[in-house]
Write a protein that holds these residues in place. Structure first.
Motif, PDB file in Angstrom:
ATOM      1  N   ASN A 153      -1.162  51.224   6.797  1.00  0.00           N
ATOM      2  CA  ASN A 153      -0.595  50.683   5.479  1.00  0.00           C
ATOM      3  C   ASN A 153       0.093  49.451   5.796  1.00  0.00           C
ATOM      4  OD1 ASN A 153      -1.836  53.026   4.431  1.00  0.00           O
ATOM      5  ND2 ASN A 153      -0.082  53.727   3.809  1.00  0.00           N
ATOM      6  N   ASP A 209       1.849  53.980   9.789  1.00  0.00           N
ATOM      7  CA  ASP A 209       0.685  54.569   9.945  1.00  0.00           C
ATOM      8  C   ASP A 209       0.940  56.096   9.991  1.00  0.00           C
ATOM      9  OD1 ASP A 209      -1.911  54.517  10.781  1.00  0.00           O
ATOM     10  OD2 ASP A 209      -1.398  53.498  12.971  1.00  0.00           O
ATOM     11  N   TYR A 243      -5.538  43.274  12.663  1.00  0.00           N
ATOM     12  CA  TYR A 243      -5.925  44.845  12.453  1.00  0.00           C
ATOM     13  C   TYR A 243      -7.381  44.813  12.251  1.00  0.00           C
ATOM     14  CZ  TYR A 243      -1.659  47.405  13.086  1.00  0.00           C
ATOM     15  OH  TYR A 243      -0.458  48.109  13.601  1.00  0.00           O
ATOM     16  N   LEU A 244      -7.678  44.076  11.287  1.00  0.00           N
ATOM     17  CA  LEU A 244      -9.145  44.012  10.991  1.00  0.00           C
ATOM     18  C   LEU A 244     -10.004  43.674  12.137  1.00  0.00           C
ATOM     19  CD1 LEU A 244      -9.320  41.977   7.489  1.00  0.00           C
ATOM     20  CD2 LEU A 244      -9.538  44.580   7.870  1.00  0.00           C
ATOM     21  N   GLN A 275      -9.894  48.100  12.347  1.00  0.00           N
ATOM     22  CA  GLN A 275      -8.868  49.266  11.778  1.00  0.00           C
ATOM     23  C   GLN A 275      -9.011  48.699  10.309  1.00  0.00           C
ATOM     24  OE1 GLN A 275      -6.213  48.927  15.240  1.00  0.00           O
ATOM     25  NE2 GLN A 275      -5.597  50.663  14.157  1.00  0.00           N
ATOM     26  N   GLU A 276      -8.701  49.643   9.512  1.00  0.00           N
ATOM     27  CA  GLU A 276      -8.543  49.532   8.272  1.00  0.00           C
ATOM     28  C   GLU A 276      -7.188  49.054   7.682  1.00  0.00           C
ATOM     29  OE1 GLU A 276      -7.422  54.075   6.736  1.00  0.00           O
ATOM     30  OE2 GLU A 276      -9.375  53.106   5.992  1.00  0.00           O
ATOM     31  N   VAL A 277      -7.103  48.036   6.647  1.00  0.00           N
ATOM     32  CA  VAL A 277      -5.634  47.518   6.157  1.00  0.00           C
ATOM     33  C   VAL A 277      -5.637  48.116   4.739  1.00  0.00           C
ATOM     34  CG1 VAL A 277      -4.579  45.587   5.822  1.00  0.00           C
ATOM     35  CG2 VAL A 277      -6.017  45.767   8.049  1.00  0.00           C
ATOM     36  N   ASN A 278      -4.975  48.836   4.442  1.00  0.00           N
ATOM     37  CA  ASN A 278      -4.602  49.478   3.228  1.00  0.00           C
ATOM     38  C   ASN A 278      -3.222  48.571   3.019  1.00  0.00           C
ATOM     39  OD1 ASN A 278      -6.527  51.564   3.122  1.00  0.00           O
ATOM     40  ND2 ASN A 278      -5.101  52.273   4.656  1.00  0.00           N
ATOM     41  N   SER A 332      -7.764  42.542   3.510  1.00  0.00           N
ATOM     42  CA  SER A 332      -7.339  44.055   3.241  1.00  0.00           C
ATOM     43  C   SER A 332      -8.561  44.902   2.942  1.00  0.00           C
ATOM     44  CB  SER A 332      -6.506  44.120   2.154  1.00  0.00           C
ATOM     45  OG  SER A 332      -7.029  43.827   1.027  1.00  0.00           O
ATOM     46  N   THR A 333      -8.529  45.864   3.525  1.00  0.00           N
ATOM     47  CA  THR A 333      -9.844  46.842   3.117  1.00  0.00           C
ATOM     48  C   THR A 333      -9.545  47.581   1.724  1.00  0.00           C
ATOM     49  OG1 THR A 333      -8.946  48.319   4.478  1.00  0.00           O
ATOM     50  CG2 THR A 333     -10.545  47.101   5.490  1.00  0.00           C
ATOM     51  N   PHE A 334      -8.283  47.786   1.516  1.00  0.00           N
ATOM     52  CA  PHE A 334      -7.866  48.662   0.188  1.00  0.00           C
ATOM     53  C   PHE A 334      -6.649  47.774  -0.162  1.00  0.00           C
ATOM     54  CE2 PHE A 334      -5.153  51.039  -2.431  1.00  0.00           C
ATOM     55  CZ  PHE A 334      -6.151  51.716  -3.273  1.00  0.00           C
ATOM     56  N   LYS A 378      -4.016  55.159  -3.310  1.00  0.00           N
ATOM     57  CA  LYS A 378      -5.501  55.735  -2.225  1.00  0.00           C
ATOM     58  C   LYS A 378      -5.859  56.891  -2.822  1.00  0.00           C
ATOM     59  CE  LYS A 378      -4.408  55.244   1.973  1.00  0.00           C
ATOM     60  NZ  LYS A 378      -3.905  55.206   3.256  1.00  0.00           N
TER      61      LYS A 378
END
Ligand SMILES: Nc1ncnc2c1ncn2[C@@H]1O[C@H](COP(=O)(O)OP(=O)(O)O)[C@@H](O)[C@H]1O
Ligand SMILES: CC(C)(COP(=O)(O)O)[C@@H](O)C(=O)NCCC(=O)O
Ligand SMILES: [K+]
Length: 254
Positions: A2, A18, A39-40, A44-47, A68-70, A240
């Protein structure tokens, strides 16, 4: 992970969490962007949650969104883990809401006074059953020094200094003592008042100006530099989960 991005009127702060654990924090939009990109690139996901009381352009918002992924943006109108007892929720500062959420995360079931000493100093009250009851806004240290300089003919711009005295014997010290002690006495007044009403209440202090208070405030209070980040992380998790359950509802036509 996050990523929390908090754009204030003076500084932009970011933090990574995390699994609810704090990982790292720093300052600046470009730095937050670089971190998210890294991170991307590692798959890895980036919220991300963006909170802004300071100026933000559409370009910066889109720039951050792109790594960001979210993504969600803090707003008084989103579903929040606290109730807002404010007559004008649309104009309520998102950093104030975040601080209150952070307070409830740390001290659930307690009546709270949250003092955020940033560009402005905010005093926010949360009831024991988790409702933001309202609060007050007053000028921060920087604003006080600048106001004396800008609105007078003779007063110089004095810099904040924690090593100040009580009675000024020259113009510089009179301004320094006046602003520092004035702020301190104001804050002490709020703390004494809430403890008089409810000895079980909890006072939490945060914000860039709180370092000074750590040294001078001889009252029983909690200092939590990461309070706003903590609150934003909780709101991000909350969002989320809401989006996740909504998706589940649609996928399975619940
Ligand atoms: N070393 C310091 N000593 C006292 N005050 C400071 C110091 N550094 C920052 N500040 C105060 O903190 C403010 C910035 O804190 P911050 O919480 O990041 O504010 P904002 O969220 O409004 O950007 C500055 O306006 C200044 O008043
Ligand atoms: C009071 C504030 C300027 C404080 O901002 P900060 O000092 O954290 O930069 C901000 O929360 C804000 O713009 N509030 C809107 C007005 C309100 O909360 O009612
Ligand atoms: K503030």
């Amino acid at each position: 992970m996050n990523l929390i991005v908090d754009i204030g009127n003076t500084r932009t702060k970011y933090a990574v969490y995390d699994d609810g654990d704090w990982v790292v924090c720093g300052m600046g939009v470009p730095e937050a962007y670089e971190l998210a990109s890294a991170y991307l690139h590692r798959g890895q996901e980036v919220n991300m949650i963006l909170s802004s009381t300071g100026a933000i352009s559409e370009e910066v918002r889109e720039h951050l969104k792109s790594v960001s992924t979210f993504f969600c943006e803090m707003s008084p109108e989103m579903d929040l883990p606290i109730r807002l007892g404010y007559d004008t929720p649309k104009t309520l500062g998102v950093d104030r809401i975040a601080g209150c959420v952070g307070g409830v995360v740390l001290f659930p079931g307690k009546e709270l006074l949250i003092i955020d000493s940033g560009t402005a100093i905010t005093y926010d009250f949360v009831s024991a059953d988790g409702e933001f009851r309202g609060g007050n806004i007053s000028p921060g240290l920087g604003i006080r020094f600048r106001a004396l300089n800008e609105f007078t003919v003779s007063l110089p711009l004095v810099k904040c200094d924690v090593n100040h005295g009580y009675i000024g014997k020259n113009t510089h010290d009179a301004i320094l003592n006046g602003v520092m002690n004035g702020t301190l006495f104001e804050i002490r007044g709020y703390i004494d008042e809430i403890y008089r009403d409810n000895p079980d209440a909890v006072v939490i202090i945060t914000g860039g100006g709180s370092e000074y208070l750590k040294k001078t405030l001889n009252r029983s209070v909690f200092f939590e530099d990461k309070l706003v980040n903590l609150g934003l992380n909780r709101v991000l998790e909350y969002q989320k989960r809401l989006i996740g359950s909504e998706k589940l509802r649609i996928d399975f036509r619940i």
